[in-house]
Design an enzyme around this catalytic site. Structure first.
Site, PDB file in Angstrom:
ATOM      1  N   GLY A 120       0.831  -1.198   0.000  1.00  0.00           N
ATOM      2  CA  GLY A 120       0.000   0.000   0.000  1.00  0.00           C
ATOM      3  C   GLY A 120       0.864   1.246   0.000  1.00  0.00           C
ATOM      4  N   CYS A 121       0.279   2.355  -0.394  1.00  0.00           N
ATOM      5  CA  CYS A 121       1.047   3.603  -0.502  1.00  0.00           C
ATOM      6  C   CYS A 121       1.521   4.081   0.869  1.00  0.00           C
ATOM      7  CB  CYS A 121       0.222   4.673  -1.206  1.00  0.00           C
ATOM      8  SG  CYS A 121      -1.445   4.892  -0.544  1.00  0.00           S
TER       9      CYS A 121
END
Lengths: 344, 344, 344, 344
Positions: free
Chosen positions: D147-148
């Site tokens: 995930g970012c």
């Protein structure tokens, strides 16, 4: 006076609530939202916490007619017309912020928007641009509040057309609008990621506000005129800048052109003429009901440039709607509209 | 080939460094900044950390002439001319990004910018718009890189003027620019707080890029023409959208107009014609050397609307400068300029 | 009451003018600007056209003392102290918006800002956070208006420290500010191009507002405490969001923590507690004097998160200054401060 | 090598296309979009005009398995797992950009996202953070792209946890993200009008990326740790700034802390350590695959502050996905990822 706002959870509805809250002669009695019915206004719009204590309700014309003396409709076009017709039948005064009663010609309406269900009302409705129709608005039961783009363009061009100063076949309106004009409905087009840091034209020579401008400017000249209207989308929230071009009829100085504006708008409370060789900025009217206008004649090309700036949610929608209400109800025209532009 | 960049710490200098770094035929040998001399490039521009290992130096023409084969000057106008003249005397090829060699007429230069110190060089300089002057650029020692606004406007209008399709006395260019075009010098005017969330015109019918457009478009028509040019400042960093208006000479369909563009630019690597009834957006060219163009004829008014979008720092400045270098040096024209637009 | 505003052409000065214009008990009699002396206020700030009819003047304390009853100083720190001292000597009441009288300890002031020229006045000045020092402000002749960051942080942390709910050695303030907080002076750092579309921390654990927070929060606990303060710059114009972290002293529910805020601020006109499991947004206070606060306890980590949102120019500067004036002069505390947040 | 991109019309899909287009070893053979199937890629994304000549297709795993050698899935979580399982069964290598294979524990997945349909694959999937799992990625058939938010936080905290330098029970991650992280689906929440000019926290201590950070950081310490994670939404398109706080284990200098980062990341091609006493900015990594990190110890509080900046669409999603592909396929790790940050 008790106010009903129908369709109060969009951006123009929210702005109506903001303005009406401090209006000394009115009380917001009824606000509808199909989507948020049952929720408190300050739950949907937390900015109103401690300021507005009201619940959104589902629309019921009988109820709103019972509870409110004056009605604003801020519904999408097409959805507004029947509701307005019912409210009018109940004897209420109405300012309709949709496009449903702006065009006088039902066939023209149908071409741009779809079938009209109550064309008879079109002739009764007064086009709510106070700088032009103040006297008619005073006596109106139904006011069709102008579109945001037409407000900026018509105010910019009226003194020139009335004065016969420009050639009406040469008018170009290059308008730039903030994104709030596109409304608050879920969409991909108006996502931050699609809009921010970009810049584009849309509906070039094909925007629904064109016939509205043409109708009103034709009245000014007495003959049907055509406008080349090109709107652009700009990554700001509030503001429309309308850069208008037209050929002058013969030699014209900037000073003389400015004088025509001075004469036409000198006593208008919400039109401000900016000093010679300066031009308006949308930020300088943001959050206020002002329309700022600057003028310059370009001798070499024989063209005049008029630039107007408004806040599309205020003078371009809800501010003007309240201005119309003030006129319709005999209140001072600026009442509740004293907001100073928010800069920066 | 060794490159010198004079004035490398402004926005166009920074963009030159970004583009040249990945150019397979060149090496940045020398970058000057009076302000930041002695500092590492990646100290001033941390985005270059791990990418550019170089120190900014004070300008010394003898040194740069010794160390570099090809020179870009990205100095403010007025400061550039003498430096360029010296580099030319040293036998270097130069692309000058300032306004100093764009105008052919020294008197015109003086009226808009001030006295010119080496007017003799004006006739030698080639105006660096490859889509028009490719052959001349090939043989040039000095290329005057076009202004950002003129690039967008000239590319939008050239096919119409060359084809005799429009009336040259009726041209209006309503341009909208991002803020990076104003440069990186300390100023109050371009503070975030003065620009963000706002929208305004400036230098209406009085911008220095006007004579540059007029000069080049007059060459296209063979007679002196006047442009009504109105620039606007938009709160984005990169991008110029030029909305151009002109009266058509007789009846004209959008399809026929589009064909003129197709014929003129069909083989151009950096001009993209957007599909019929769509219009370009600055975001779709951001960070790239493209100029996107859309066209529509408005029958009712007999006007044509041409809209072009460029990145003012790329095709409007440093990208075009590298394109010119490629042509001048016999490299493939697109070399180092393959950046895909950054969206969103 | 006649008001003098010293240093009225920066952002906090402009905001003072905006707020004071509609205050029913006051009249702006005198506004100074060294830079714009001689220019009309609405020439420098066109948003005031038709609203404020006044010229900026050069500062002369004798003149302002003659013409004004109450004085706001909105000068940079260091420049303010002597002017304030003179005004105090003339018997005027003063709200000083600079940092010059916020710190009680002249040595601490010197460490962060430089030599203080009138340290005797430090003990007389009242720290102008009405939610804490209302009674002292009533009697004050000189009020030191709090910094923007300290306002947000102190309001967020005070109920926790007063209630002994958190461990004072564990406090972190991660604050995010709009750019207008950096002022209106020409600079490269705050150019649109340097700030827009970016996001960064600055002065990490080393910002001048740290000692101010520490001083005031130490008073709450009775012992010297240290704050880890990390400010960030965000590309919006107005707004500070302060995300505050601290370890709880033993088990604590979000409900109980909220209750402490409710008890502390339940009657405060300008502090709004947002509903449980929601958090404030700067847009919901923009243009208003509100401070919105949301609270959550994270059981797993034994930490509490308190987030406050203010408009840095309003509650963080000029709005609070007017609130202080109201208290000092016996006006209703909310007078002139009824602006509803501007959304969107 | 032929590439299939499943779910190519969202922001991460668009970014994959941008990056892969210039990758010398691959060709995009197949791109799916349920919404835009049948449209040309450059019709949906005009930025690709002249660059990508391909049509979006509806997803058919047999077809994509026939036409592509390597597959990226950029579908929403929940929709990805079955498609991935089928591709794996067909023997394809897959990088999945959704959350579906990031968590090792199916029960944990179910708590945060919903039922998992192929939990057996969870143990096979390698968490695709090359700076940590490079060797495992080399041999993986299925890589779960991080995930970012976790990418930014894990890179910031890993050297501290591995070195035993901080107390793992005290970690706070205060992250600020641009809006593109929220995707391209129509929504009211992410409209320009709801986001621009504002600033807020969301999902405080309750964001789905929390268990992902906790899982990976627990591996670093060998014991289960809890992170207090507070994400904020910032009106920019690209960028995540993660401001991480933790108590140091005993006295620690900034220099020593920096050294731990230097040792851990000194040879990493995409992690850049910014100079002492400076901090990273999201703009300085925009459009690139870099993660910039800055470190400071605050002696007074015994806390360390680590700030990382990434482009959420690049190192936070599609750039990292290509980095993983390079590793999985034996290409040079930086191939196709040489984009220089776009500033301004």
């Amino acid at each position: 006076m008790k106010i009903g706002v129908i369709g109060a959870s969009g951006y123009t509805g929210q702005e109506l609530l903001r303005i009406l809250t401090h209006h000394p002669k009115v009380e917001i009695a009824y606000a509808t939202s199909e989507r948020f019915a049952g929720s408190a206004v300050d739950e949907v719009f937390p900015s109103f916490k401690g300021i507005i204590d009201l619940q959104f309700r589902k629309l019921s014309v009988p109820h709103i007619a019972r509870d409110a003396d004056f009605i604003f409709t801020a519904l999408p076009h097409g959805q507004s017309m029947d509701v307005v017709a019912e409210c009018i039948k109940k004897g209420k005064k109405v300012v309709d912020l949709s496009a449903d009663f702006r065009l006088k010609d039902a066939a023209l309406y149908e071409r741009w928007y779809g079938k009209h269900s109550c064309p008879d009302l079109l002739s009764e409705a007064v086009y709510g641009l106070p700088e032009i129709y103040r006297d008619e608005i005073k006596k109106a039961q139904l006011v069709a509040n102008p579109g945001c783009y037409p407000t900026g363009a018509i105010l910019a061009l009226t003194p020139l057309l009335e004065g016969g100063i420009i050639d009406p076949v040469s008018i170009i309106v290059d308008a730039k609008s903030g994104v709030s004009g596109a409304g608050r409905s879920p969409s991909m087009t108006n996502l931050f990621g699609e809009v921010a840091e970009g810049l584009k034209a849309y509906n070039v020579a094909n925007h629904r506000h064109t016939p509205e401008m043409e109708q009103e400017l034709s009245v000014r000249t007495g003959e049907g005129i055509h406008i080349l209207f090109v709107p652009h989308l700009i990554p700001i929230n509030r503001g429309i800048l309308s850069t208008c071009y037209a050929r002058t009829n013969g030699a014209l100085s900037t000073a003389k052109a400015s004088k025509a504006f001075q004469q036409r708008y000198g006593k208008e409370p919400f039109v401000r003429l900016v000093p010679s060789s300066t031009f308006p900025s949308t930020m300088e009217v943001r959050g206020s009901n002002y329309c700022d206008i600057g003028v310059m004649v370009d001798d070499s090309s024989g063209q005049i440039v008029v630039i107007s700036a408004i806040d599309n949610l205020a003078k371009g929608a809800s501010g003007q709607a309240v201005q119309n209400m003030n006129i319709m109800c005999g209140f001072p025209e600026t009442m509740g509209l004293e907001q100073i532009p928010l800069v920066p």
